[in-house]
Design a protein around this motif. Structure first.
Motif, PDB file in Angstrom:
ATOM      1  N   TYR A   1      86.172 -63.957  15.063  1.00  0.00           N
ATOM      2  CA  TYR A   1      87.201 -64.935  15.392  1.00  0.00           C
ATOM      3  C   TYR A   1      86.552 -66.100  16.127  1.00  0.00           C
ATOM      4  N   ILE A   2      86.809 -67.313  15.606  1.00  0.00           N
ATOM      5  CA  ILE A   2      86.218 -68.500  16.199  1.00  0.00           C
ATOM      6  C   ILE A   2      87.316 -69.445  16.669  1.00  0.00           C
ATOM      7  N   SER A   3      86.983 -70.158  17.718  1.00  0.00           N
ATOM      8  CA  SER A   3      87.854 -71.199  18.231  1.00  0.00           C
ATOM      9  C   SER A   3      87.131 -72.521  18.043  1.00  0.00           C
ATOM     10  N   VAL A   4      87.847 -73.497  17.523  1.00  0.00           N
ATOM     11  CA  VAL A   4      87.247 -74.799  17.276  1.00  0.00           C
ATOM     12  C   VAL A   4      87.971 -75.859  18.085  1.00  0.00           C
ATOM     13  N   TYR A   5      87.225 -76.871  18.471  1.00  0.00           N
ATOM     14  CA  TYR A   5      87.788 -77.945  19.282  1.00  0.00           C
ATOM     15  C   TYR A   5      88.687 -78.842  18.440  1.00  0.00           C
ATOM     16  N   ASP A   6      88.267 -79.133  17.223  1.00  0.00           N
ATOM     17  CA  ASP A   6      88.997 -80.040  16.340  1.00  0.00           C
ATOM     18  C   ASP A   6      90.085 -79.270  15.604  1.00  0.00           C
ATOM     19  N   LYS A   7      91.297 -79.298  16.138  1.00  0.00           N
ATOM     20  CA  LYS A   7      92.386 -78.520  15.556  1.00  0.00           C
ATOM     21  C   LYS A   7      92.864 -79.082  14.223  1.00  0.00           C
ATOM     22  N   LYS A   8      92.698 -80.379  14.021  1.00  0.00           N
ATOM     23  CA  LYS A   8      93.192 -81.010  12.790  1.00  0.00           C
ATOM     24  C   LYS A   8      92.391 -80.567  11.567  1.00  0.00           C
ATOM     25  N   ASN A   9      91.096 -80.395  11.733  1.00  0.00           N
ATOM     26  CA  ASN A   9      90.224 -80.075  10.602  1.00  0.00           C
ATOM     27  C   ASN A   9      89.735 -78.633  10.618  1.00  0.00           C
ATOM     28  N   ARG A  10      90.474 -77.754  11.240  1.00  0.00           N
ATOM     29  CA  ARG A  10      89.978 -76.392  11.412  1.00  0.00           C
ATOM     30  C   ARG A  10      89.774 -75.656  10.085  1.00  0.00           C
ATOM     31  N   ASN A  11      90.602 -75.926   9.082  1.00  0.00           N
ATOM     32  CA  ASN A  11      90.402 -75.238   7.798  1.00  0.00           C
ATOM     33  C   ASN A  11      89.125 -75.713   7.113  1.00  0.00           C
ATOM     34  N   ALA A  12      88.841 -77.015   7.219  1.00  0.00           N
ATOM     35  CA  ALA A  12      87.592 -77.535   6.653  1.00  0.00           C
ATOM     36  C   ALA A  12      86.393 -76.968   7.403  1.00  0.00           C
ATOM     37  N   LEU A  13      86.520 -76.824   8.722  1.00  0.00           N
ATOM     38  CA  LEU A  13      85.438 -76.245   9.516  1.00  0.00           C
ATOM     39  C   LEU A  13      85.222 -74.779   9.154  1.00  0.00           C
ATOM     40  N   LEU A  14      86.309 -74.059   8.931  1.00  0.00           N
ATOM     41  CA  LEU A  14      86.203 -72.654   8.534  1.00  0.00           C
ATOM     42  C   LEU A  14      85.514 -72.541   7.171  1.00  0.00           C
ATOM     43  N   ASP A  15      85.838 -73.453   6.260  1.00  0.00           N
ATOM     44  CA  ASP A  15      85.164 -73.469   4.958  1.00  0.00           C
ATOM     45  C   ASP A  15      83.667 -73.730   5.122  1.00  0.00           C
ATOM     46  N   LYS A  16      83.314 -74.638   6.018  1.00  0.00           N
ATOM     47  CA  LYS A  16      81.901 -74.956   6.267  1.00  0.00           C
ATOM     48  C   LYS A  16      81.171 -73.735   6.839  1.00  0.00           C
ATOM     49  N   VAL A  17      81.807 -73.039   7.766  1.00  0.00           N
ATOM     50  CA  VAL A  17      81.217 -71.826   8.348  1.00  0.00           C
ATOM     51  C   VAL A  17      81.049 -70.767   7.260  1.00  0.00           C
ATOM     52  N   ASP A  18      82.037 -70.644   6.383  1.00  0.00           N
ATOM     53  CA  ASP A  18      81.922 -69.683   5.275  1.00  0.00           C
ATOM     54  C   ASP A  18      80.744 -70.015   4.361  1.00  0.00           C
ATOM     55  N   GLU A  19      80.468 -71.302   4.173  1.00  0.00           N
ATOM     56  CA  GLU A  19      79.309 -71.711   3.374  1.00  0.00           C
ATOM     57  C   GLU A  19      77.997 -71.264   4.027  1.00  0.00           C
TER      58      GLU A  19
END
Length: 115
Positions: free
Chosen positions: A50-68
């Motif tokens: 489970y990760i917490s990200v600072y940028d709440k607006k782009n969290r799905n894009a960030l999750l996709d990047k982490v998955d990559e």
């Protein structure tokens, strides 16, 4: 596996993943990512991270990047810990803080007219 061993492995993975994100991943698009929790299956084959990200607006894009980056992260984790199998990592957004903020807002609204 004993629950105590599973808990120790989860704690070790959380610590090492935090260090990997801090020192090894130099992607400015990811911003600030915090590992908030790791849950490992009883057979130690799978880990929910489970990760917490600072940028709440782009969290799905960030999750996709982490998955990559998942395979690179898992490989780096394998170099850092000594266990028979490095678990398959699955990343999720931790929205606990969002939930807490919503509850606090509700309480503020309820108590706004208490005077």
């Amino acid at each position: 596996m004993t629950p105590r061993r599973v808990s120790r492995v989860a704690s070790l993975i959380k610590e090492e993943l935090s260090l990997i994100f801090l020192h090894k991943i130099q992607d400015p698009q990811l911003g600030v990512i915090t590992i908030t929790n790791v849950k490992v299956s009883a057979d130690l084959r799978y880990a929910k991270v489970y990760i917490s990200v600072y940028d709440k607006k782009n969290r799905n894009a960030l999750l996709d990047k982490v998955d990559e980056l998942k395979s690179m992260i898992r490989t780096e984790l394998a170099h850092r810990i000594t266990i028979r199998f490095v678990p398959e990592l699955n990343f999720f957004i931790d929205d606990t803080n969002d939930y807490v903020e919503r509850i606090e807002d509700i309480f503020k609204e309820i108590h706004k007219n208490d005077n």
